[in-house]
Design an enzyme around this catalytic site. Structure first.
Site, mmCIF file in Angstrom:
data_model
loop_
_atom_site.group_PDB
_atom_site.id
_atom_site.type_symbol
_atom_site.label_atom_id
_atom_site.label_comp_id
_atom_site.label_asym_id
_atom_site.label_seq_id
_atom_site.Cartn_x
_atom_site.Cartn_y
_atom_site.Cartn_z
ATOM 1 C CE LYS A 10 -12.847 4.122 -50.596
ATOM 2 N NZ LYS A 10 -12.048 4.880 -49.600
ATOM 3 C CG PHE A 58 -5.876 11.954 -47.077
ATOM 4 C CD1 PHE A 58 -6.998 11.835 -47.895
ATOM 5 C CD2 PHE A 58 -6.038 12.495 -45.822
ATOM 6 C CE1 PHE A 58 -8.247 12.247 -47.466
ATOM 7 C CE2 PHE A 58 -7.296 12.908 -45.368
ATOM 8 C CZ PHE A 58 -8.400 12.784 -46.211
ATOM 9 N NE ARG A 86 -20.416 8.208 -41.791
ATOM 10 C CZ ARG A 86 -19.343 8.614 -42.461
ATOM 11 N NH1 ARG A 86 -19.277 8.417 -43.784
ATOM 12 N NH2 ARG A 86 -18.339 9.200 -41.861
ATOM 13 C CG ASN A 113 -11.012 3.068 -46.566
ATOM 14 O OD1 ASN A 113 -11.185 3.070 -47.778
ATOM 15 N ND2 ASN A 113 -11.400 4.053 -45.790
ATOM 16 C CG HIS A 116 -17.135 6.450 -50.645
ATOM 17 N ND1 HIS A 116 -16.601 7.521 -49.958
ATOM 18 C CD2 HIS A 116 -18.336 6.877 -51.120
ATOM 19 C CE1 HIS A 116 -17.432 8.552 -50.039
ATOM 20 N NE2 HIS A 116 -18.492 8.187 -50.737
HETATM 21 P P1 CMP Z 1 -13.829 7.461 -48.042
HETATM 22 O O1 CMP Z 1 -14.990 7.029 -47.217
HETATM 23 O O2 CMP Z 1 -13.788 7.025 -49.446
HETATM 24 O O3 CMP Z 1 -13.738 9.061 -47.999
HETATM 25 C C1 CMP Z 1 -12.521 9.757 -48.105
HETATM 26 C C2 CMP Z 1 -11.348 8.862 -48.121
HETATM 27 O O4 CMP Z 1 -10.121 9.473 -47.843
HETATM 28 C C3 CMP Z 1 -11.497 7.827 -47.019
HETATM 29 O O5 CMP Z 1 -12.502 6.917 -47.331
HETATM 30 C C4 CMP Z 1 -10.091 7.262 -46.957
HETATM 31 O O6 CMP Z 1 -9.842 6.256 -47.922
HETATM 32 C C5 CMP Z 1 -9.268 8.484 -47.281
HETATM 33 N N1 CMP Z 1 -8.699 9.012 -46.050
HETATM 34 C C6 CMP Z 1 -9.336 9.631 -45.054
HETATM 35 N N2 CMP Z 1 -8.479 9.981 -44.083
HETATM 36 C C7 CMP Z 1 -7.262 9.561 -44.477
HETATM 37 C C8 CMP Z 1 -5.970 9.631 -43.926
HETATM 38 N N3 CMP Z 1 -5.757 10.226 -42.742
HETATM 39 N N4 CMP Z 1 -4.965 9.087 -44.621
HETATM 40 C C9 CMP Z 1 -5.176 8.517 -45.816
HETATM 41 N N5 CMP Z 1 -6.405 8.421 -46.415
HETATM 42 C C10 CMP Z 1 -7.424 8.938 -45.747
#
Ligand code: CMP
Length: 141
Positions: A10, A58, A86, A113, A116
């Site tokens: 990301k 979000f 994962r 984070n 993905h």
């Molecule tokens: P990803 O694995 O890319 O799939 C969905 C994304 O949404 C996740 O990683 C996070 O970056 C984002 N996400 C999921 N839950 C939250 C949350 N509670 N607050 C902010 N971002 C979130």
């Protein structure tokens, strides 16, 4: 079962210059790279990719963030790829992620984070198709 998953390094991880470190963790864990790109998506594309989350609070921030800078989508294959990937990346929230996982090492927050991973084998194929045409996928090298 051999499965495919889509990883996306990301924008925060690209900006922090850790593409190589993350790719190294992925290949050392036994994932085979089928395709890889360095690209940037616009808001419309990010919105379409994360459409399943469109009702979530979000969503708007996620779309903004994923279109804010370069990303590295990587198509991967491995026995039990979904579960193993994962495990390798850790919980969505880096603060909750196990030691040694990608998100623990390189993630900053739930939103930023670092990486993905697809949540099912079915979505792995759909998500790979989002970023790669058939001719960009190398099944045997
Ligand atoms: P990803 O694995 O890319 O799939 C969905 C994304 O949404 C996740 O990683 C996070 O970056 C984002 N996400 C999921 N839950 C939250 C949350 N509670 N607050 C902010 N971002 C979130």
């Amino acid at each position: 079962m051999i499965e495919k998953t889509l990883a996306i390094i990301k924008p925060d991880a690209v900006k922090n210059n850790v593409i190589g470190e993350i790719l190294s963790m992925i290949t050392k864990a036994g994932f085979k790279v089928l395709g890889m790109r360095y690209t940037k998506i616009n808001k419309e594309q990010a919105g379409a990719f994360y459409e399943v989350h469109k009702e979530m609070p979000f969503y708007a921030d996620l779309v903004e963030y994923m279109s804010s800078g370069a990303i590295v989508p990587v198509a991967l294959e491995k026995e039990n790829a979904i579960g193993d990937f994962r495990k390798l990346i850790g919980s969505t929230d880096p603060a909750q992620a196990d030691e040694g996982t990608v998100r623990k090492l390189y993630g900053e927050s739930k939103s930023y984070n670092a990486i993905h991973g697809s949540d099912s084998a079915e979505n792995g194929l759909i998500e790979i198709g989002f970023f790669f045409s058939k001719s960009e996928i190398v099944l045997s090298n």
